[in-house]
Design an enzyme around this catalytic site. Structure first.
Site, PDB file in Angstrom:
ATOM      1  CG  ASP A  97      -1.899   0.955   1.232  1.00  0.00           C
ATOM      2  OD1 ASP A  97      -2.308   1.554   0.080  1.00  0.00           O
ATOM      3  OD2 ASP A  97      -2.556   1.445   2.409  1.00  0.00           O
ATOM      4  CD  GLU A 125      -0.317   5.649  -3.908  1.00  0.00           C
ATOM      5  OE1 GLU A 125      -1.082   4.629  -3.885  1.00  0.00           O
ATOM      6  OE2 GLU A 125       0.391   5.849  -2.506  1.00  0.00           O
TER       7      GLU A 125
END
Length: 928
Positions: free
Chosen positions: A512, A515
């Site tokens: 997770d 980005e």
């Protein structure tokens, strides 16, 4: 100055003939007769100019233009064909600013609501661009030189460009434009290299020499797929722009965004820059996929992939037209000619790589939440699921299992029993998956946290321009970020996972925040001044800055600067994680990643992020999962029942029904919200959820075979209806239904308070999955009964689905008897297949450790043919055949020539049970 132009159809110039006859140096004769790009003849030009003058006169009579009268060359450009010359969002574009760029300025005088996207500042027909100075043949295609004689308006304009064209296959064209003199950053993605020129391409390529442009046609229809003469090519160091017309408005892909499956071309801008933000319309989301699929008039399809990882935006306009804008790298295009949408996606994956074959348990039901609070509470949920005999393959934990939110730790008090929980899961043939983040806590006393100390010692973090680890803030507080572009980081990642696995033998990983996400903008010290963090042009990113809620673009990584690598961060982490899991477990890795990039499917699946417990979020999950099918990431799903906010019993029941048909099915929710696993609801809702999960588990052999076909040749698993019915225009905008493969139609309820659903049923015969009752459609919307406990499923004529008696885990299901569902076509034929292996070993197909069967029906005879077999197939029995659409009652049924008892119902369903045949045996069954 020549107008923006294309070669006219009156003077066709097949490029191979052109090069052979005209040589490498363009001559006036070789350039062909030219015409303005938006019209086909001088007569139409005159008509447009006359129209422009008329508009000018009418404007004068009615009170005049808001400003000075635009020149005729500007008035001649239709609104829908205005390509934006001043896309900067932070600037109020004035006439002075616009004309300083040499562009046309016409204010939109109609109400903002209806025309707000029409650019006021746009390119005139004679705006300067590049000239194609030379073109030479190569073994694979051709190489050309492009020269710009007048500077464009962005700094560090590149005067000379190299054009490489490779006719890689009959269905794939590769066009690359880069700096002719200096190397530039290119995406470090492994792509196939053609070794010979395509012999019979289904496309033809033409060029406009001055100004330079490419015109690509489909040979069979003459359809123009690309025409880049519609606006100037701009190639500066940090601003690359190329535009094209489109042959239709039916455009898909270009992720990751929350939107309908079919994009709206009415002045829409799609930004590609990985960002941690709850899925919201118009925002750039977690992944970047610069690939689109376009359906042409008549049902053909093509795709375009821009292999570029820099911050990017794609502007769509109703011409129809499209503009690519990126702020680095090169223009590296692959064009896939299909001609049907399934083939386009297969051809795309031939370039980026086919997805990995998941373990069978990955296709079971997964359960998670942030906020279990302890391993004991997690365990209680697992036990409740078992108590109600609700299928579950995997239990997950979110970040609350960690000690201080630090990777590779677990809370010694609240999660002290975690190792015992995992042992219990394994004893019940279930799996354990936990979350990991790439931000490594940087504030621990030296010597107390090995992951940080060791990465610091080895130099494995993203660094500032000063060469020190860039410090941001994530869940554990101040953090440094692992540099997965460095191969040494992969080894460090492996060692950390090995240490944790020795205490908690996990089965899969959830990566997770990759980005990468940062609770600060840039770093604790901000970002330094300079053209990486403050480029001349910033695409329309959320936050208006490249560093908004992520790290500085100037951060240094092993492979390049973060400016170039940002969109690759999740892919690089997934690659490191897959490699580590293979080394640790020796089995197929299971990874779910939030951030993704082309080729991600080779290493991980994806979930659609932090959605909300709302009906519209449930709907948006369908175009989301279908888009990722286009992107070559078939293992995809959304958080069932919603992540944030509190669900309702009705919403969660309907969402569990839909989610049972996500390729990746996980129920997950946030902390401080009421639980939403199936066990907490009323008996009626709980039963409905259990039943639909049992239906999913019964279909695991079919679903697993679909994933095999995805792994082998790039087939989609969850599939838009238009893939199977490309010439049915009614399917082109459908995104409230979907197919599994080409055979199973899923029509979920997506609204509250209803007991029916209206869905489109394509032309032909379909059968109710549960009863076999026939539905004959002319290609129409149909109202279907849908009480709360029912999900509508229909089997397409001509298909054969392998199913199995469901168990409470995929392992339990594997040992149960098979039932083959046969859906006869109107000509009484059917086909299906089954891939079977041990469900978890590496490379079973490549090593030949699998069974593969083909099923066929013709002339009232079902045949099972074993094309390849392995020992696993001997452990499974084919026990039942259900044949839908047997029009006449049979008098007898023969199994391998021996008479067999059967049943036949009024709805034309023939059932033969107690077959008792090993899966490794071929057989035939005939009804007379």
């Amino acid at each position: 100055m020549k107008s923006y132009q294309k070669l006219t159809t009156a003077v066709p110039q097949p490029v191979a003939r052109w090069v052979e006859e005209e040589g490498a140096t363009p001559t006036p004769a070789g350039r062909g007769k030219l015409a303005p790009w938006w019209v086909g003849s001088g007569l139409l030009v005159a008509a447009m100019l006359l129209s422009a003058v008329t508009v000018w006169v009418l404007q004068k009579v009615s009170g005049g233009w808001p400003g000075p009268t635009p020149p005729p060359k500007c008035l001649v450009v239709p609104e829908s064909h205005r390509f934006d010359c001043y896309p900067e969002r932070s600037v109020v574009v004035t006439q002075e600013l616009c004309e300083s760029r040499g562009c046309c300025f016409i204010e939109t005088t109609l109400p903002a609501g209806s025309k707000q996207g029409v650019p006021w500042c746009f390119y005139p027909p004679d705006f300067p661009s590049y000239t194609l100075e030379s073109l030479n043949q190569t073994v694979l295609g051709m190489v050309g030189l492009l020269v710009r004689r007048e500077k464009a308006y962005y700094p560090q304009d590149i005067k000379m460009l190299r054009l490489d064209v490779e006719f890689e296959t009959d269905m794939r064209l590769h066009i690359k434009i880069t700096d002719a003199a200096n190397p530039r950053y290119e995406v470090p993605l492994e792509v196939p290299r053609a070794t010979k020129r395509a012999e019979n391409p289904i496309y033809s390529l033409e060029f406009s020499w001055d100004p330079f442009g490419v015109l690509l046609r489909r040979r069979a229809t003459g359809t123009v797929l690309l025409n880049t003469t519609v606006a100037p090519l701009i190639f500066a160091d940090q601003f690359l722009q190329i535009s094209t017309s489109l042959p239709s408005r039916f455009l898909y892909g270009l992720g990751e965004h929350r939107s309908t499956l079919l994009h709206n071309l009415d002045w829409t801008t799609l930004t590609l820059w990985a960002r941690d933000v709850s899925p919201t319309e118009s925002f750039n989301l977690y992944g970047a996929h610069p690939f689109y699929l376009l359906m042409e008039e008549g049902g053909d399809a093509h795709g375009v992939f821009l292999l570029n990882s820099n911050a990017m935006e794609v502007a769509l306009q109703p011409a129809p037209g499209l503009t690519w804008r990126t702020i680095g790298g090169v223009l590296d295009f692959y064009i896939f000619l299909g001609p049907d949408p399934n083939m386009v996606i297969q051809q795309y994956q031939q370039v980026i790589g086919f997805p990995a074959m998941p373990p069978l348990w990955a296709l079971g039901f997964h359960l998670c939440r942030w906020g279990y609070g302890s391993s004991n509470e997690t365990w209680q949920t697992v036990r409740a699921m078992r108590n109600y005999q609700i299928p579950q393959d995997a239990q997950w934990n979110d970040i609350d299992y960690m000690d201080g939110y630090r990777d590779f730790t677990f809370d010694p008090q609240k999660f002290a029993s975690l190792p015992s929980l995992v042992e219990d899961l394994h004893k019940h043939r279930q799996r354990y998956v936990m979350i990991l983040d790439p931000g490594i806590s940087s504030t621990n006393p030296h010597g107390s946290y090995w992951p940080f100390d060791e990465a610091l010692r080895r130099g494995l973090f993203l660094n500032t321009t000063q060469g020190q680890p860039l410090i941001g803030q994530v869940w554990p507080g101040y953090t440094a970020f692992a540099d997965f572009s460095n191969p040494d980081t992969h080894q460090w990642w492996l060692e950390n996972l090995q240490h944790f696995y020795a205490r908690v033998p996990f089965d899969g990983l959830w990566i997770d925040m990759n980005e990468p996400s940062n609770f600060m903008d840039g770093s604790q010290d901000g970002c330094p001044p300079g053209e990486l963090d403050s480029p001349p042009y910033t695409p329309a990113v959320l936050g208006d800055s490249l560093s908004a809620k992520t790290v500085c673009a100037s951060a240094k990584q092993k492979a390049s600067v973060h400016y170039n690598l940002h969109n690759l961060y999740g892919l690089m982490e997934a690659k490191a994680t897959a490699s580590a899991l293979i080394q640790i477990r020796g089995k197929r890795p299971f990874i779910i990643s939030r951030s993704t990039f082309p080729s991600q499917g080779r290493y991980s699946g994806h979930w659609l992020g932090d959605n909300r417990s709302q009906w519209k979020d449930m709907y948006y999950s369908i175009p989301g999962l279908l888009s990722f099918s286009l992107f070559g990431i078939p293992l995809v799903g959304a958080d069932i029942c919603g992540f944030s906010g509190s669900t309702s019993e009705e919403l969660c029941t309907r969402w569990m029904q839909l989610g049972a048909f996500y390729p990746f099915a996980r129920n997950h929710n946030s902390q401080n919200e009421k639980a939403q696993d199936p066990t907490v609801f009323s008996p009626a809702a709980r039963t409905a959820m259990k039943d639909v999960l049992l239906t999913r588990y019964s279909l695991l052999p079919f679903l697993y075979t679909l994933f095999h076909r995805a792994h082998l040749q790039g087939d989609t698993v969850a599939r838009p209806l238009f893939f199977e019915f490309p010439r049915d225009v009614a399917t082109l905008g459908l995104d409230r239904q979907f197919l599994w493969g080409g055979s199973l139609l899923v029509t979920p309820v997506l609204e509250p308070g209803v007991d029916s659903v209206t869905g489109y049923v394509p032309r032909g015969v379909w059968y109710d999955f549960y009863t076999g009752t026939l539905v004959n459609s002319s290609g129409e919307m149909m109202k279907m009964s849908a009480p709360l406990e029912h999900l509508n499923l229909h089997v397409r004529e001509g298909s054969i689905l392998p199913t199995q008696k469901p168990g409470v885990t995929s392992v339990a299901t594997r040992g149960n008897p098979l039932c083959l569902i046969v859906a006869l076509s109107q000509s009484a034929t059917a086909w299906g297949d089954l891939f079977w292996d041990d469900g978890e070993s590496l490379d079973t197909f490549e090593r030949g450790s699998y069974s593969y069967l083909v099923f066929n029906v013709t002339q009232n005879t079902f045949t099972s043919t074993v094309l390849h077999t392995s020992t696993e197939a001997t452990e499974v029995i084919t026990d039942k055949l259900s044949i839908f659409g047997v029009r006449d009652p049979p008098s007898k049924v023969l199994l391998n020539g021996q008479e067999k008892p059967f049943s036949y119902l009024d709805n034309q369903v023939l059932t033969v049970s107690n077959l008792g045949l090993s899966l490794s045996q071929g057989f035939s069954l005939q009804w007379l």
